[in-house]
Design an enzyme around this catalytic site. Structure first.
Site, PDB file in Angstrom:
ATOM      1  N   GLY A 299       0.868  -1.173   0.000  1.00  0.00           N
ATOM      2  CA  GLY A 299       0.000   0.000   0.000  1.00  0.00           C
ATOM      3  C   GLY A 299       0.905   1.223   0.000  1.00  0.00           C
ATOM      4  CB  ALA A 300       0.981   4.216  -2.200  1.00  0.00           C
TER       5      ALA A 300
ATOM      6  CG  ASP B 242      -0.163   2.084  -5.761  1.00  0.00           C
ATOM      7  OD1 ASP B 242      -1.323   1.659  -5.884  1.00  0.00           O
ATOM      8  OD2 ASP B 242       0.639   1.659  -4.909  1.00  0.00           O
TER       9      ASP B 242
HETATM   10  O1  MRU Z   1       0.424  -3.967  -4.639  1.00  0.00           O
HETATM   11  P1  MRU Z   1      -0.155  -3.240  -3.459  1.00  0.00           P
HETATM   12  O2  MRU Z   1      -0.963  -4.107  -2.565  1.00  0.00           O
HETATM   13  O3  MRU Z   1       0.899  -2.445  -2.740  1.00  0.00           O
HETATM   14  O4  MRU Z   1      -1.153  -2.192  -4.138  1.00  0.00           O
HETATM   15  C1  MRU Z   1      -1.839  -1.301  -3.318  1.00  0.00           C
HETATM   16  C2  MRU Z   1      -2.827  -0.475  -4.028  1.00  0.00           C
HETATM   17  O5  MRU Z   1      -2.981  -0.537  -5.229  1.00  0.00           O
HETATM   18  C3  MRU Z   1      -3.588   0.522  -3.195  1.00  0.00           C
HETATM   19  O6  MRU Z   1      -4.853   0.748  -3.736  1.00  0.00           O
HETATM   20  C4  MRU Z   1      -2.817   1.850  -3.145  1.00  0.00           C
HETATM   21  O7  MRU Z   1      -1.497   1.654  -2.745  1.00  0.00           O
HETATM   22  C5  MRU Z   1      -3.467   2.833  -2.251  1.00  0.00           C
HETATM   23  S1  MRU Z   1      -3.347   2.392  -0.563  1.00  0.00           S
HETATM   24  C6  MRU Z   1      -3.968   3.624   0.408  1.00  0.00           C
END
Ligand code: MRU
Length: 357
Positions: A54-55, A246
């Protein structure tokens, strides 16, 4: 005003012991296992292997990685410490390419390092500056989540059914999440909300993490597979879509979990408002258009279900982009801690982020 407590703390820093502690989200919902380290290389591995994902959470983890590099460095001179911090920055930067928060957090720490060097501070003061900046990034993320929740909840109406994709919740941030913070605030304000969570193949962040968070808090959630979105929208069941991001370019192109673009297209077809919730640290103002680097991951993530069950001919060719890009014309508004950004994004993103509105 509603005050929400942090029920889930996916990442924390114990300054006294010089330790970072995080929930290994690969194991959720089956087990709640917390891991600890004093080594920034281990943080880099946790980001790469998606124990932390998650970003915003990736950004906070990288900042804490730099804090560990500073605390545990044996450097006795500023030059040596800067050299070691530069190495840690390179290692942490090379973990995942799409989430902008990673680079934002590392660049922020790096600006502090350069400031310290220019001021001529000593080695211990430079260490302290890095740790303080990392802690600030963490606490700011918690506050930012709250603001996004409060601001976004104003758009949510009593009786809404909100579809969300992947996990933009507590498990993706240091606090209450982004998209899920909005849902949490709306529920806390007494609005009756239903959530539809997409399972989010291949790593099932929706089925595993979003559902786990919402069930834990007693929020009404229904799980669907990714390929049910079109049918459900055509039935008029969804009143709003809220997803995280992201990376967002200065003209409003949004990289988010693979499948987000498909949902945006279907939402537009059925005139369902499509909202993106993200902190200002997710905006990369140096980019425009669909130019965001997209991570490609291990083909076995697609050939198997979480590495446990092979679901195809094991030698089949696979394409596994982890994110896609939604163009600005499909986005109703972007909800940030600084306010709600509406089109035209090429003008309004900079205006809102720079507080000129
Ligand atoms: O591959 P991930 O699980 O890191 O992807 C996360 C996402 O796509 C989320 O929607 C994004 O990071 C937003 S989290 C607040």
């Amino acid at each position: 005003m509603v005050e929400l407590k942090l029920v889930i703390k996916p990442i924390e820093f114990d300054e006294r012991r010089g330790v970072v502690r995080w929930l290994d989200v690969r194991l959720v919902p089956w087990e709640e296992v917390y891991r600890e380290t004093t080594d920034y290389n281990r943080i880099a591995k946790a980001i790469k292997d998606m124990e932390i994902r998650g970003a915003p959470a990736i950004g906070v983890a990288a900042a804490f990685g730099m804090a560990l590099a500073a605390i545990w460095s044996k450097a006795e001179t500023v030059e040596k410490l800067v050299e070691e911090l530069e190495k840690a920055k390179r290692v942490l930067e090379s973990t995942r390419p799409t989430a902008y928060n990673l680079f934002w957090a590392l660049n922020r720490i790096w600006r502090r390092v350069k400031e310290g060097v220019e001021k001529g501070v000593g080695v211990d003061e430079l260490r302290r500056m890095v740790v303080e900046e990392a802690k600030k990034i963490y606490f700011e993320d918690i506050e930012t989540n709250k603001r996004i929740g409060e601001i976004g909840a104003k758009l949510v109406e009593d009786g809404d059914t909100i579809l969300t994709h992947c996990n933009a919740g507590a498990l993706a941030t240091a606090g209450l999440g982004t998209a899920l913070a909005i849902i949490r605030y709306a529920v806390a304000e007494g609005k009756r909300i239903r959530v539809i969570a997409t399972e989010t193949r291949p790593l099932l962040q929706g089925a595993r993490l979003t559902v786990w968070e919402l069930v834990k808090e007693g929020i009404d959630v229904t799980l669907i597979t990714d390929n049910m979105v079109g049918y459900i929208m055509s039935k008029g069941i969804v009143s709003k879509v809220i997803v995280g991001a992201d990376r967002i370019t200065r003209d409003g192109y949004v990289a988010n979990k693979i499948g987000t673009y498909t949902i945006a297209v279907v939402a537009a077809r059925h005139r369902v408002p499509f909202y993106v919730a993200a902190p200002s640290s997710t905006f990369d103002l140096s980019l425009e258009g669909p130019s965001i680097p997209i991570e490609e991951r291990d083909p076995d993530e697609v050939r198997t279900v979480l590495g446990k069950l092979t679901i195809t001919v094991p030698t089949v060719k696979v394409y596994n982009p982890a994110f896609d890009i939604t163009p600005p014309d499909l986005i109703t508004a972007i909800i940030t801690e600084k306010g709600i950004i509406t089109p035209p994004y090429a003008r309004n993103i900079e205006k809102v982020l720079k507080g000129q509105e």
